[in-house]
Write a protein that holds these residues in place. Structure first.
Motif, short mmCIF file in Angstrom:
data_model
loop_
_atom_site.label_atom_id
_atom_site.label_comp_id
_atom_site.label_asym_id
_atom_site.label_seq_id
_atom_site.Cartn_x
_atom_site.Cartn_y
_atom_site.Cartn_z
N LEU A 74 -119.55 17.57 -57.26
CA LEU A 74 -118.81 17.78 -56.02
C LEU A 74 -119.06 16.66 -55.02
CD1 LEU A 74 -117.18 20.01 -54.24
CD2 LEU A 74 -119.45 20.51 -53.33
N LEU A 75 -120.31 16.19 -54.93
CA LEU A 75 -120.72 15.24 -53.91
C LEU A 75 -120.50 13.79 -54.31
CD1 LEU A 75 -124.08 17.02 -53.05
CD2 LEU A 75 -122.08 16.90 -51.55
N HIS A 76 -120.14 13.56 -55.55
CA HIS A 76 -120.02 12.19 -56.05
C HIS A 76 -119.02 11.39 -55.20
CE1 HIS A 76 -118.53 9.21 -59.25
NE2 HIS A 76 -119.72 8.82 -58.88
N GLY A 77 -119.50 10.29 -54.61
CA GLY A 77 -118.64 9.42 -53.82
C GLY A 77 -118.42 9.83 -52.38
N LEU A 78 -118.93 11.00 -51.98
CA LEU A 78 -118.67 11.48 -50.62
C LEU A 78 -119.58 10.85 -49.58
CD1 LEU A 78 -117.96 15.28 -51.24
CD2 LEU A 78 -116.33 13.42 -50.86
N ASP A 79 -120.55 10.05 -50.01
CA ASP A 79 -121.40 9.37 -49.02
C ASP A 79 -120.64 8.27 -48.29
OD1 ASP A 79 -121.15 7.83 -51.28
OD2 ASP A 79 -123.25 7.26 -51.40
N ALA A 80 -119.36 8.04 -48.66
CA ALA A 80 -118.53 7.05 -47.96
C ALA A 80 -117.90 7.61 -46.69
CB ALA A 80 -117.43 6.54 -48.89
N PHE A 81 -118.11 8.91 -46.41
CA PHE A 81 -117.47 9.55 -45.27
C PHE A 81 -118.51 9.93 -44.21
CE2 PHE A 81 -114.71 10.22 -48.89
CZ PHE A 81 -113.46 9.94 -48.38
N ARG A 82 -118.00 10.19 -43.00
CA ARG A 82 -118.87 10.65 -41.91
C ARG A 82 -118.81 12.16 -41.73
NH1 ARG A 82 -116.88 6.41 -37.23
NH2 ARG A 82 -117.25 4.47 -38.40
N GLU A 83 -117.70 12.77 -42.14
CA GLU A 83 -117.55 14.22 -42.03
C GLU A 83 -116.90 14.74 -43.30
OE1 GLU A 83 -116.21 16.11 -38.32
OE2 GLU A 83 -114.64 17.07 -39.52
N ILE A 84 -117.49 15.80 -43.87
CA ILE A 84 -117.00 16.38 -45.11
C ILE A 84 -116.78 17.88 -44.89
CG2 ILE A 84 -117.44 16.79 -47.55
CD1 ILE A 84 -119.52 14.43 -47.32
N VAL A 85 -115.54 18.31 -44.99
CA VAL A 85 -115.24 19.74 -44.97
C VAL A 85 -115.41 20.26 -46.39
CG1 VAL A 85 -113.48 21.49 -44.54
CG2 VAL A 85 -113.65 19.49 -43.03
N VAL A 86 -116.33 21.20 -46.57
CA VAL A 86 -116.60 21.78 -47.89
C VAL A 86 -115.88 23.13 -47.94
CG1 VAL A 86 -118.37 22.45 -49.55
CG2 VAL A 86 -118.85 20.64 -47.88
N ASP A 87 -114.79 23.17 -48.68
CA ASP A 87 -113.89 24.33 -48.69
C ASP A 87 -114.25 25.26 -49.85
OD1 ASP A 87 -111.83 26.14 -48.65
OD2 ASP A 87 -110.26 24.64 -48.37
N PHE A 88 -114.73 26.48 -49.51
CA PHE A 88 -115.13 27.46 -50.51
C PHE A 88 -114.05 28.50 -50.78
CE2 PHE A 88 -119.33 25.90 -49.14
CZ PHE A 88 -119.96 25.77 -50.37
N GLN A 89 -112.83 28.24 -50.37
CA GLN A 89 -111.76 29.21 -50.61
C GLN A 89 -111.63 29.49 -52.11
OE1 GLN A 89 -107.95 28.01 -49.11
NE2 GLN A 89 -106.91 29.84 -49.81
N GLY A 90 -111.58 30.79 -52.48
CA GLY A 90 -111.45 31.17 -53.87
C GLY A 90 -112.75 31.24 -54.64
N ILE A 91 -113.88 31.00 -53.97
CA ILE A 91 -115.19 31.03 -54.62
C ILE A 91 -115.88 32.35 -54.28
CG2 ILE A 91 -117.43 29.90 -54.85
CD1 ILE A 91 -115.03 28.32 -55.96
#
Length: 335
Positions: free
Chosen positions: A267-284
């Protein structure tokens, strides 16, 4: 049947009953019935008589050689051919169409490794629909090779994050992301996988489909557009930089529960390029302690300047997220 007809039209510019019968392994009479149904549905129109009859698409079709093609030149050719429909577009509609056209054609030019790029464009009073098809290796195979992920489905999930490209020296990886956010409906099909973005209901989906050659991108937006390009860019950027993204947890696993640290790392792969990450748990329905800890304590402590924003949580998910966040806050300072 549509896939075989599309393939014939892509290669020859038209389909015939004889060619379709050969491609599908059916009788000529059955092929005639299929083509007649397509005419009735408004997808094809007949030309010629008897055995000379052929079927061409009702939507204008432009077939380009990929080698030496430039997306702005392709757009100029389409504008000249469809001068009257383009003239009827409002400024916001014209800008949006030009943006998604150039981004999708450029992707086919630079990434497909194919020979042809075929564009179909429909400009109607209430809707604009664009299709871009190439005969290359497939978009998800390209991303799979570049990102080192397991399969085309994982590659499709990676593509939803943004900043994903197989040519980082020449591309930012933003074209598919912003194009998919700017239109009402976006569909990218390649390598037996379809990535569908439905902005009317704010949903993403990845599903298996029958394999077909190359990559097909289909998108459409209503007239007037429901969102402007400026609003889309402002929603995901700060000071003109692409700094925010949304990662949809359900795209990165096999079930409705996420329990492992390896799932979190995908899930986190490559996301260190951003300043803000919305982690959407819809359907989990639930997550495990290890998954939550890897995202909201380990990753968060490794990247203290990145803001994680969990959304769409049921109570069982919220419990472990808050537990991991509390553990991060209570951790002693480094050193």
């Amino acid at each position: 049947m549509k896939r075989e007809v599309d393939d014939l039209i892509r290669r020859h510019g038209f389909a015939t009953a004889a060619a379709l019968a050969t491609a599908m392994g059916i009788s000529r009479q059955a092929a005639h019935r299929h083509l007649a149904n397509a005419v009735q549905d408004g997808d094809l129109r007949p030309e010629g008589q008897a055995r000379a009859r052929r079927y061409v698409p009702t939507t204008p079709r432009f077939d380009f050689a990929r080698q030496g093609l430039a997306e702005d030149e392709a757009l100029a050719i389409v504008r000249r051919r469809l001068a009257a429909p383009f003239a009827a577009l409002a400024d916001a509609e014209d800008r949006l169409l030009a943006y998604v056209f150039c981004e999708m054609v450029n992707n086919a030019i630079d990434h497909s490794r194919g020979e042809r790029v075929v564009v179909q464009l429909q400009i109607e009073p209430t809707i604009v629909a664009l299709e871009v098809v190439d005969d290359g290796i497939g978009a998800f195979a390209s991303v799979q090779q570049a990102r080192g992920v397991a399969d085309p489905i994982a590659a499709a999930a990676e593509l939803t994050k943004g900043k994903v490209t197989s040519m980082p020296a020449r591309h930012t990886g933003e074209g598919v992301f912003f194009s998919s956010k700017a239109v009402d409906h976006f569909e990218l099909v390649a390598n037996g996988v379809a990535l569908v973005v439905d902005n009317d209901v704010d949903d993403l989906a990845i599903r298996a489909v029958p394999p077909q050659p190359g990559t097909t991108v289909r998108l459409r937006f209503r007239r007037p557009p429901q969102r402007t390009l400026q609003a889309v860019f402002e929603a995901w950027t700060d000071e003109f930089q692409f700094t925010r993204t949304r990662t949809v947890v359900k795209l990165f696993g096999l079930g409705r529960d996420f329990v492992s640290r390896s799932e979190a790392r995908r899930l986190l792969h490559g996301l260190d390029a951003f300043r803000e990450i919305v982690v959407d748990f819809q359907g989990i329905d639930g997550i495990g302690q290890g998954f939550a800890d890897e995202v909201f304590r380990v990753f968060a402590m490794q990247h203290p300047t990145i803001r994680l924003v969990p959304v769409g949580m049921v109570p069982a998910v919220q419990f472990f997220v808050e537990r991991a966040e509390r553990a991060r806050r209570d951790a002693p300072p480094p050193g």
